[in-house]
Design a protein around this motif. Structure first.
Motif, short mmCIF file in Angstrom:
data_model
loop_
_atom_site.label_atom_id
_atom_site.label_comp_id
_atom_site.label_asym_id
_atom_site.label_seq_id
_atom_site.Cartn_x
_atom_site.Cartn_y
_atom_site.Cartn_z
N LEU A 41 0.84 -1.20 0.00
CA LEU A 41 0.00 0.00 0.00
C LEU A 41 0.87 1.25 0.00
CD1 LEU A 41 -2.65 -1.21 2.60
CD2 LEU A 41 -2.86 -1.15 0.12
N PRO A 42 0.48 2.28 -0.76
CA PRO A 42 1.36 3.44 -1.01
C PRO A 42 1.19 4.58 -0.02
CG PRO A 42 -0.57 3.61 -2.41
CD PRO A 42 -0.75 2.35 -1.59
N TYR A 43 1.39 4.32 1.29
CA TYR A 43 1.13 5.37 2.27
C TYR A 43 2.37 5.70 3.11
CZ TYR A 43 -3.73 4.24 1.19
OH TYR A 43 -4.92 4.01 0.55
N GLU A 44 2.48 6.98 3.41
CA GLU A 44 3.42 7.46 4.43
C GLU A 44 2.59 8.13 5.52
OE1 GLU A 44 6.02 10.07 2.31
OE2 GLU A 44 7.37 8.44 1.73
N PHE A 45 3.22 8.40 6.66
CA PHE A 45 2.47 8.91 7.80
C PHE A 45 3.18 10.11 8.42
CE2 PHE A 45 1.60 4.47 7.18
CZ PHE A 45 0.22 4.40 7.23
N GLU A 46 2.36 11.07 8.83
CA GLU A 46 2.88 12.27 9.48
C GLU A 46 2.03 12.57 10.71
OE1 GLU A 46 2.62 16.97 8.45
OE2 GLU A 46 3.45 15.70 6.87
N ILE A 47 2.67 12.86 11.83
CA ILE A 47 1.96 13.13 13.08
C ILE A 47 1.61 14.61 13.19
CG2 ILE A 47 2.22 13.24 15.60
CD1 ILE A 47 3.74 10.65 15.50
N ARG A 48 0.38 14.90 13.60
CA ARG A 48 -0.05 16.27 13.88
C ARG A 48 -0.48 16.33 15.35
NH1 ARG A 48 -2.27 19.60 10.08
NH2 ARG A 48 -0.62 18.69 8.80
N LYS A 49 0.20 17.14 16.15
CA LYS A 49 -0.12 17.27 17.57
C LYS A 49 -1.26 18.26 17.77
CE LYS A 49 4.78 16.69 18.69
NZ LYS A 49 5.96 17.37 19.31
N ILE A 50 -2.21 17.89 18.62
CA ILE A 50 -3.39 18.73 18.86
C ILE A 50 -3.62 18.83 20.37
CG2 ILE A 50 -5.89 18.95 18.52
CD1 ILE A 50 -5.50 17.36 15.88
N ILE A 51 -3.81 20.05 20.86
CA ILE A 51 -4.07 20.27 22.28
C ILE A 51 -5.58 20.21 22.53
CG2 ILE A 51 -3.83 21.87 24.21
CD1 ILE A 51 -1.40 23.05 22.81
N THR A 52 -5.99 19.41 23.51
CA THR A 52 -7.41 19.28 23.83
C THR A 52 -7.74 20.03 25.11
OG1 THR A 52 -7.14 17.29 25.19
CG2 THR A 52 -7.36 16.96 22.82
N LYS A 53 -9.03 20.19 25.36
CA LYS A 53 -9.48 20.88 26.57
C LYS A 53 -8.95 20.18 27.82
CE LYS A 53 -13.69 22.33 29.00
NZ LYS A 53 -15.18 22.34 29.00
N GLY A 54 -8.96 18.84 27.80
CA GLY A 54 -8.48 18.10 28.95
C GLY A 54 -7.00 18.33 29.22
N ASP A 55 -6.23 18.65 28.16
CA ASP A 55 -4.80 18.93 28.32
C ASP A 55 -4.56 20.33 28.88
OD1 ASP A 55 -3.85 16.47 27.17
OD2 ASP A 55 -4.43 17.25 25.22
N ARG A 56 -5.47 21.24 28.56
CA ARG A 56 -5.28 22.64 28.99
C ARG A 56 -5.65 22.86 30.45
NH1 ARG A 56 -7.88 23.65 24.01
NH2 ARG A 56 -9.78 24.20 25.10
N ILE A 57 -6.65 22.12 30.93
CA ILE A 57 -7.15 22.32 32.29
C ILE A 57 -6.58 21.23 33.18
CG2 ILE A 57 -9.21 22.56 33.72
CD1 ILE A 57 -10.77 23.31 31.19
N LEU A 58 -5.54 21.54 33.92
CA LEU A 58 -4.86 20.53 34.73
C LEU A 58 -5.00 20.76 36.23
CD1 LEU A 58 -1.56 20.11 32.68
CD2 LEU A 58 -3.52 18.57 32.75
N ASP A 59 -5.63 21.88 36.61
CA ASP A 59 -5.73 22.19 38.04
C ASP A 59 -7.11 21.89 38.61
OD1 ASP A 59 -6.96 24.15 36.56
OD2 ASP A 59 -6.26 25.82 37.79
N VAL A 60 -7.94 21.19 37.82
CA VAL A 60 -9.30 20.84 38.25
C VAL A 60 -9.48 19.34 38.01
CG1 VAL A 60 -11.77 21.26 37.90
CG2 VAL A 60 -10.12 23.12 37.57
N THR A 61 -10.17 18.66 38.93
CA THR A 61 -10.42 17.23 38.73
C THR A 61 -11.28 17.02 37.49
OG1 THR A 61 -12.40 17.30 40.13
CG2 THR A 61 -10.31 16.75 41.20
N LEU A 62 -11.08 15.88 36.83
CA LEU A 62 -11.82 15.59 35.60
C LEU A 62 -13.32 15.64 35.82
CD1 LEU A 62 -9.73 12.64 34.13
CD2 LEU A 62 -9.86 14.97 33.26
#
Length: 321
Positions: A41-62
């Motif tokens: 199969l003719p594929y290559e792969f590239e990673i794209r990092k994405i910040i989520t709401k859960g990653d931004r809010i770290l000082d409050v319990t889930l």
């Protein structure tokens, strides 16, 4: 196939930017590359990092952040817009309902679903001292651990897994409880002091499994991901997620489910055994049901209904589920 480098299609893979997310995404890409090589199969792969709401809010319990999909919404938006072509999630982070136009294209083989304890002096759950201070980010874990050991002092602990491990020293915890799968994917199995028995702490829905999400109309990516799918894991997770959906569960509710398969005889569908739990955050009430069945969706619905009959409705109503 005889595609040249220039003709190879690049598949953009979205992921959170934590060390664990990047590690498990890299592992999935390695598997996909192997499948591409095997099948031409003719594929290559590239990673794209994405910040989520859960990653931004770290000082409050889930449980207090609220809402479902804390770690997936922004990634799903990137999928829908075409910014990325597929996304690698920890299955336990995925809400039951996916946005219209998206689907789980693959659920690779599950790794260890258990909760693991990292403790001072190699202590186990049973040998933690009376009144031990234990860190966890999960209401499900806290409910079950308090139910089994009411003496424990459970405190919320957020952050990436390396951050939580450091807090064992910096914030005076006797132990922290994490998913064994994440520790193993990071190569940190040697940090595990012991495992919490599954009859003491039923895992989160989908714990130890990954969900590879894609657009439902992307036939090329769907065909590729189908090669990565593990049917046994898919059936077990389907039962667990049906249970989750039937109870409308999220991270505000102590809820867990774990299904295993035994091969059916005589050409029958595999037999599933699943345990489901719903509890109160303080562990004073823990409802549990264990059943078997061959239809994963029916099994999930039956266990959900059995727990409602036992009193889960009251707990869900009180906690907003």
């Amino acid at each position: 196939m005889n595609e040249t480098k220039a003709e190879r299609k690049t598949i953009i893979v979205g992921t959170r930017q934590s060390a664990l997310a990047l590690t498990q995404t890299g592992q999935v890409i390695d598997q996909l590359r192997g499948l591409c090589e095997k099948h031409g199969l003719p594929y290559e792969f590239e990673i794209r990092k994405i910040i989520t709401k859960g990653d931004r809010i770290l000082d409050v319990t889930l449980s207090k952040v609220g809402g479902k999909g804390l770690f997936v919404k922004e990634i799903e938006e990137a999928l829908l817009s075409g910014e990325i072509d597929l996304a690698v999630h920890s299955m336990k982070d995925m809400p039951y309902e996916l946005p219209e136009g998206l689907m789980n294209g693959a659920i690779p083989r599950r790794v260890d679903p258990r909760d693991a304890i990292i403790a001072r002096d190699g202590l186990t759950f049973e040998t933690l001292p009376q009144g031990a201070k234990v860190g966890t980010s999960s209401l499900r874990r806290a409910s079950q651990l308090k139910n089994a050991r009411p003496d424990l002092v459970l405190e919320s602990i957020r952050g990436n897994i390396d951050t939580r491990i450091r807090k064992l020293e910096t914030e005076g915890f006797d132990a922290v409880v994490l998913a064994a799968a994440g520790l193993k994917r990071m190569g940190w199995e040697d940090k595990i002091s012991s495992y919490v028995p599954e009859d003491v702490s039923v895992p989160a829905v989908g714990q130890g499994a990954l969900g590879i999400e894609c657009r439902a109309n992307d036939e090329a990516v769907r065909e590729l991901l189908a090669l990565l799918n593990d049917r046994e894991t898919e059936l077990a997770v389907q039962a667990e997620r049906t249970f989750l959906g039937a109870l409308n569960g999220g991270c505000q509710i102590p809820i867990g489910a774990y299904a295993t398969l035994a091969e059916g005889a005589g050409g029958e569908a595999p037999l599933l055994t699943m345990t489901g739990i719903v509890g109160t955050p303080d562990g004073s009430v823990l409802l549990k049901e264990i059943r078997q069945g061959r239809d994963p969706e029916q099994l999930g619905l039956e266990i959900a209904e059995a727990l409602r009959t036992k009193g889960a409705d009251r707990i869900l109503a009180e906690l907003g589920g």
